[in-house]
Design an enzyme around this catalytic site. Structure first.
Site, short mmCIF file in Angstrom:
data_model
loop_
_atom_site.label_atom_id
_atom_site.label_comp_id
_atom_site.label_asym_id
_atom_site.label_seq_id
_atom_site.Cartn_x
_atom_site.Cartn_y
_atom_site.Cartn_z
N ASN A 114 0.79 -1.24 0.00
CA ASN A 114 0.00 0.00 0.00
C ASN A 114 0.82 1.29 0.00
O ASN A 114 0.58 2.20 0.80
CB ASN A 114 -0.98 0.00 1.18
CG ASN A 114 -2.01 -1.11 1.05
OD1 ASN A 114 -2.38 -1.51 -0.06
ND2 ASN A 114 -2.46 -1.64 2.18
N ASN B 289 -3.75 -0.13 -2.75
CA ASN B 289 -5.18 -0.19 -2.47
C ASN B 289 -5.87 0.90 -3.29
O ASN B 289 -5.50 2.07 -3.20
CB ASN B 289 -5.43 0.05 -0.97
CG ASN B 289 -6.85 -0.27 -0.56
OD1 ASN B 289 -7.79 -0.01 -1.30
ND2 ASN B 289 -7.01 -0.81 0.63
N PRO B 290 -6.89 0.55 -4.13
CA PRO B 290 -7.55 1.56 -4.96
C PRO B 290 -8.12 2.73 -4.16
O PRO B 290 -8.25 3.84 -4.69
CB PRO B 290 -8.67 0.77 -5.64
CG PRO B 290 -8.14 -0.62 -5.70
CD PRO B 290 -7.37 -0.80 -4.44
N SER B 291 -8.43 2.51 -2.89
CA SER B 291 -8.94 3.62 -2.08
C SER B 291 -7.89 4.71 -1.90
O SER B 291 -8.22 5.90 -1.74
CB SER B 291 -9.40 3.10 -0.71
OG SER B 291 -8.32 2.57 0.03
N SER C 229 -6.21 -9.80 4.87
CA SER C 229 -5.39 -8.59 4.80
C SER C 229 -4.38 -8.73 3.67
O SER C 229 -4.01 -9.85 3.27
CB SER C 229 -4.65 -8.36 6.11
OG SER C 229 -3.63 -9.33 6.28
N THR C 230 -3.93 -7.59 3.16
CA THR C 230 -2.92 -7.61 2.10
C THR C 230 -1.65 -8.30 2.59
O THR C 230 -0.98 -9.01 1.83
CB THR C 230 -2.59 -6.18 1.65
OG1 THR C 230 -3.79 -5.52 1.25
CG2 THR C 230 -1.62 -6.18 0.47
N HIS D 44 -10.93 -7.06 8.75
CA HIS D 44 -9.90 -8.11 8.81
C HIS D 44 -9.93 -8.77 10.19
O HIS D 44 -10.47 -8.21 11.14
CB HIS D 44 -8.50 -7.54 8.56
CG HIS D 44 -8.35 -6.85 7.25
ND1 HIS D 44 -8.69 -7.43 6.05
CD2 HIS D 44 -7.91 -5.59 6.95
CE1 HIS D 44 -8.44 -6.58 5.07
NE2 HIS D 44 -7.98 -5.46 5.59
#
Length: 471
Positions: free
Chosen positions: A287, A309-311, A395-396, A443
């Site tokens: 991220n 993360n696209p956010s 989670s990533t 998560h």
């Protein structure tokens, strides 16, 4: 043991018991038995008490003494007075024998030592002296017992982690920190068999080598791709989308020897792990974390793959409209790293992820865009669900750790710390660059972390819990 005790008494290290026999030198340096002297209760004149024949070593059973023994001691010493200096020692021993006084082996050892060290320096005589105490050796039995206790404790850790993870009333942060303290006391060693078995299970269910990124090989034109979470929604793969994908998996040096998976936990602050991380063959990050400036000494600067993360694209960079230049400047610090996005997890992610692809292409940036394959993520979630991780989404960090185990021979994790304090009770921020907490219920960090702890205890991967050693 007996010699040390005897010599200690002669030096005054221990008291003499009543009736203890004393040796004192005569005028020629020969130490002979001195009878005990007793003081009368009234403090009068001292009376000489003659030793009993048995104490002087008289022949047992009333055997007759030899002819030489019937002469008084003064007559028997006369030959020694006439003898030369070099013969007095042996003459004195004959006198002792004639007296039926049998010196202890320790006594003879002292006499022999004095003869052998005649003319030797005091320091060397001290080294050779029988009076020198032998250094105490380590009690190997005690060490073996402690080693066995430690081994047994380390074997039981895995069961303890599972029990803690399965608690129905939630988890206690202090219980986890105590568990980590116990884990840190156990030596870590890579277990090749455990590693191979776990990697085989991951490959059987998910096969990250071929499937974790969308490629032209695993996703032909015309495919109707289902989203990972919104599985009832599909996206048709047309030519325009198909050409965004790499032809095949892009990791040409697979398998990598040493890989570092760098989380963003505040535990990295003042860790000095940067140099160690940068020595890895492949470095994963999550991220778009900062790596420039002074922080690089703690987190390193090398990056081979970083997730996005696209956010972050939407909130921090305004969907790459007015803040496109800022975005390009920030990602320049990652060199020629891959940017990995979950374009097909939710439909809302697709537009922002495609925007990143086109922005990099238009700017001729060094970085390349990759997309998580939704089928891989779906299978990976099912795999971890069988281990007890049942959260809405992985989670990533756990996703990347799973990928690293398949792509690398040795995996080490840094910055994985979902707690508010260290084991020393020092407060820790959630990220090393801010203290923004994740969305609640999204998560299952304690459940995930317990799985990672088990991988560490089994020797499959290694967790860095504290500061790194600086070169």
């Amino acid at each position: 043991m007996g010699c040390v005790g005897f010599l200690g008494a002669r030096r005054g290290d221990s008291g003499e018991g009543e009736g203890a026999q004393k040796l004192e030198p005569n005028q020629h340096g020969v130490e002979l038995a001195r009878p005990n002297l007793q003081v009368t209760p009234r403090g009068g004149r001292r009376r000489l008490q003659r030793p009993e024949p048995a104490a002087l070593g008289a022949p047992p059973g009333g055997q007759a003494a030899s002819e030489s023994n019937r002469h008084p001691p003064a007559q028997r010493q006369a030959p020694c007075l006439r003898a030369g200096r070099e013969k007095r020692g042996s003459c004195a021993r004959r006198v002792l024998s004639a007296l039926h006084f049998s010196p202890s082996p320790c006594r003879l050892l002292v006499e022999e030592s004095r003869r052998n060290t005649h003319g030797t320096s005091p320091a060397l005589r001290t080294l050779r002296s029988p009076a020198t105490r032998v250094p105490r050796t380590t009690n190997s039995t005690y060490l073996n017992e402690k080693s066995l206790q430690l081994t047994e404790k380390c074997k039981n850790l895995q069961h303890g982690i599972k029990s803690l993870s399965n608690k129905t009333k939630g988890y206690s942060e202090n219980e986890y920190l105590q568990m980590i303290t116990n884990i840190r006391s156990c030596p870590w060693k890579r277990q090749a068999e455990e590693y191979e078995n776990f990697r085989a299970k991951l490959a059987s269910c998910c096969d990250a080598v071929q499937n974790f990124v969308v490629s032209q090989n695993n996703t032909p034109v015309g495919t109707n791709m289902s989203y990972e979470v919104e599985s009832k929604k599909e996206i048709p793969i047309r030519e325009s989308i198909f050409h965004m994908f790499p032809v095949s998996q892009p990791f040409v040096e697979y398998p990598y020897n040493q890989c570092a998976v760098v989380g963003n936990g505040g535990i990295l602050n003042k860790s000095f792990c940067g140099a160690e991380i940068d020595k890895s063959d492949f470095v994963f990050r999550c991220n778009l974390p900062p790596t420039t400036g002074n922080i690089s000494q703690d987190v390193g600067s090398k990056t081979n793959l970083v997730t996005v993360n696209p956010s972050i694209i939407t909130l921090k960079y305004g969907n790459l409209k007015e803040k496109k230049a800022e975005f390009l400047e920030d990602i320049a610090s990652y060199g020629d790293a891959f940017l990995l996005l979950p374009a097909f997890s939710f439909r809302a992610n697709t537009g922002a992820s495609f925007k990143v692809y086109y922005t990099l292409k238009e700017s001729k940036a060094r970085q390349k865009v990759l997309f998580f394959h939704p089928k891989y993520l779906k299978h990976l979630a099912l795999f971890w669900k069988t281990k007890g991780v049942t959260a809405y989404r992985l989670s990533t960090g756990l996703m990347i750790t799973s990928i690293a185990v398949e792509l690398c021979e040795n995996v080490k994790l840094y910055g994985f710390w979902p707690f508010s304090k260290t084991v020393e009770d020092t407060p820790v921020s959630h990220h090393y660059y801010d203290n923004r907490l994740p969305k609640r219920g999204f998560h299952q960090m304690p459940k995930e972390y317990s799985q990672i702890l088990q991988l560490h205890v089994k020797g499959i991967l290694k967790l860095q819990f504290s500061k790194c050693e600086r070169a």
